[in-house]
Scaffold this motif. Structure first.
Motif, PDB file in Angstrom:
ATOM      1  N   UNK A  24       0.824  -1.224   0.000  1.00 18.31           N
ATOM      2  CA  UNK A  24       0.000   0.000   0.000  1.00 18.31           C
ATOM      3  C   UNK A  24       0.851   1.265   0.000  1.00 18.31           C
ATOM      4  N   UNK A  25       2.068   1.158   0.498  1.00 16.91           N
ATOM      5  CA  UNK A  25       2.956   2.324   0.524  1.00 16.91           C
ATOM      6  C   UNK A  25       3.893   2.378  -0.689  1.00 16.91           C
ATOM      7  N   UNK A  26       3.830   1.366  -1.545  1.00 19.12           N
ATOM      8  CA  UNK A  26       4.799   1.253  -2.641  1.00 19.12           C
ATOM      9  C   UNK A  26       4.525   2.285  -3.743  1.00 19.12           C
ATOM     10  N   UNK A  31       5.293   3.467 -12.008  1.00 16.60           N
ATOM     11  CA  UNK A  31       4.242   4.461 -12.289  1.00 16.60           C
ATOM     12  C   UNK A  31       2.841   4.032 -11.872  1.00 16.60           C
ATOM     13  N   UNK A  32       2.576   2.733 -11.771  1.00 21.68           N
ATOM     14  CA  UNK A  32       1.245   2.295 -11.350  1.00 21.68           C
ATOM     15  C   UNK A  32       0.916   2.783  -9.944  1.00 21.68           C
ATOM     16  N   UNK A  33       1.917   2.919  -9.131  1.00 23.03           N
ATOM     17  CA  UNK A  33       1.696   3.405  -7.769  1.00 23.03           C
ATOM     18  C   UNK A  33       1.274   4.855  -7.709  1.00 23.03           C
ATOM     19  N   UNK A  34       1.556   5.615  -8.766  1.00 25.55           N
ATOM     20  CA  UNK A  34       1.200   7.025  -8.793  1.00 25.55           C
ATOM     21  C   UNK A  34      -0.220   7.255  -9.323  1.00 25.55           C
ATOM     22  N   UNK A  79      -6.384   2.535  -5.188  1.00 23.86           N
ATOM     23  CA  UNK A  79      -6.057   1.675  -4.047  1.00 23.86           C
ATOM     24  C   UNK A  79      -5.162   0.527  -4.505  1.00 23.86           C
ATOM     25  N   UNK A  80      -4.165   0.237  -3.728  1.00 21.29           N
ATOM     26  CA  UNK A  80      -3.385  -0.973  -3.981  1.00 21.29           C
ATOM     27  C   UNK A  80      -4.234  -2.181  -3.580  1.00 21.29           C
ATOM     28  N   UNK A  81      -3.991  -3.308  -4.200  1.00 25.30           N
ATOM     29  CA  UNK A  81      -4.789  -4.521  -3.941  1.00 25.30           C
ATOM     30  C   UNK A  81      -3.837  -5.666  -3.582  1.00 25.30           C
ATOM     31  N   UNK A 109       0.029  -5.371  -8.237  1.00 19.80           N
ATOM     32  CA  UNK A 109      -0.785  -4.993  -7.087  1.00 19.80           C
ATOM     33  C   UNK A 109      -1.542  -3.679  -7.302  1.00 19.80           C
ATOM     34  N   UNK A 110      -1.323  -3.022  -8.409  1.00 16.98           N
ATOM     35  CA  UNK A 110      -2.031  -1.770  -8.708  1.00 16.98           C
ATOM     36  C   UNK A 110      -2.678  -1.875 -10.097  1.00 16.98           C
ATOM     37  N   UNK A 111      -3.657  -1.067 -10.336  1.00 16.78           N
ATOM     38  CA  UNK A 111      -4.479  -1.140 -11.547  1.00 16.78           C
ATOM     39  C   UNK A 111      -3.721  -0.632 -12.781  1.00 16.78           C
ATOM     40  N   UNK A 112      -3.408  -1.521 -13.724  1.00 19.30           N
ATOM     41  CA  UNK A 112      -2.804  -1.035 -14.974  1.00 19.30           C
ATOM     42  C   UNK A 112      -3.916  -0.454 -15.868  1.00 19.30           C
TER      43      UNK A 112
END
Length: 310
Positions: A117-119, A123-126, A130-132, A189-192
């Motif tokens: 969740x903190x990653x 670029x997906x983290x930006x 919500x991280x999954x 873990x993040x939405x592409x």
């Protein structure tokens, strides 16, 4: 010995008494001269006209050569007893994945989820909402792993809760299991998104690319190691190729078990992985459901599961 000396002394006394003083003087003078003359080893003593009495001397024993000093023999000394060295402070080691109980696994999974969740490592983290990280039984024998979250998952932070997720729930139920008995997660873990600037748009999903998978891969590998399942079902070609590390098509990979090998962690127990179709692909192509069901039946047979009665 004393009697002999006394007898000799008596004879000497009688002799002296029978001699005149004049008879003794020449002998005495001669003896004195002889005593004062220098001694030479070659000198031969003149004939004596008087009696000379010499007392035999007791022979002194020759001084014995000093015995060589023998070194004092030391009694054999016992070998020094080995003293046990007190161990130094030991750094507590975390339990291995295979030795952890369910509670310890949950703690570790929660820690990994916090990191996810903190990653912001790619670029997906930006662009995510919500991280999954994933959810389910931390001690599951079976994991389902997809490629990445979609629109619904991005908005709720949970895996497989949209239409594809609903179909997956039915597939799990057909195996005689529930969602709570397995663990469900994704490689990414993040939405592409096709258009990261518009996360609210539907139909904005895409598969994660190789760079995004490489950055995010360590999280799913750590989750697998923590849970230590016996079997994994890879949902879709992207997940199957990433986990099996094979570039063959999904059709070539499915229908058989593969032994799982991870890059960043070492598995304590062997894990077998089987590839099948992604639920979203089954929604688009219902004819593939029969093949997907055949794949799931292979897992059921390996796990000893019976098909639930209708």
């Amino acid at each position: 010995m004393k009697d002999s000396v006394r007898a000799l002394a008596a004879e000497l006394k009688e002799f002296l008494c029978t001699r005149e003083e004049d008879d003794l003087m020449p002998a005495a003078q001669k003896a004195a001269a002889h005593a004062s003359a220098p001694y030479t080893a070659a000198a031969v003593p003149a004939a004596q006209d008087h009696l000379t009495i010499e007392f035999a001397r007791t022979a002194q024993p020759a001084a014995a050569a000093p015995a060589p000093v023998q070194p004092l023999l030391q009694p054999p000394q016992p070998a020094p007893a080995k003293t046990a060295t007190a161990p130094g402070p030991q750094t507590p080691q975390p339990p291995t994945e295979a030795a952890m109980n369910k509670s310890e696994k949950q703690v570790l999974l929660d820690q990994i989820a916090s990191e996810i969740r903190a990653c912001k490592r790619c670029p997906l983290g930006e662009t995510r909402l919500n991280a999954v990280p994933g959810e389910g039984n931390p001690a599951a024998e079976l994991m389902f792993i997809g490629e990445g979250p979609g629109f619904d998952e991005d908005h709720k932070g949970r895996p497989f809760i949209g239409r594809a997720g609903q179909l997956l729930d039915k597939m799990i139920a057909a195996m005689g299991l529930t969602r709570e008995q397995v663990f469900i997660a994704n490689i990414a873990k993040c939405h592409p998104m096709v258009n990261p600037a518009n996360p609210e748009a539907h139909g904005n999903d895409r598969a994660p690319n190789a760079g995004e998978i490489a950055v995010c891969r360590k999280y799913i590998e750590r989750q697998i190691a923590a849970i230590s399942p016996k079997y994994i079902v890879a949902l879709g070609g992207v997940a199957a190729k990433a986990l099996i590390s094979d570039t063959k098509s999904l059709g070539a990979l499915r229908g058989k078990f593969h032994l799982l090998h991870l890059d960043s962690v070492e598995l304590k127990v062997p894990v077998q992985i089987l590839a099948t179709y992604h639920p979203a692909a089954l929604l688009r192509n219902p004819n593939w459901k029969k093949d997907a069901w055949a794949d799931l039946q292979m897992v059921m047979a390996a796990m000893g599961l019976n098909r639930p009665q209708a």
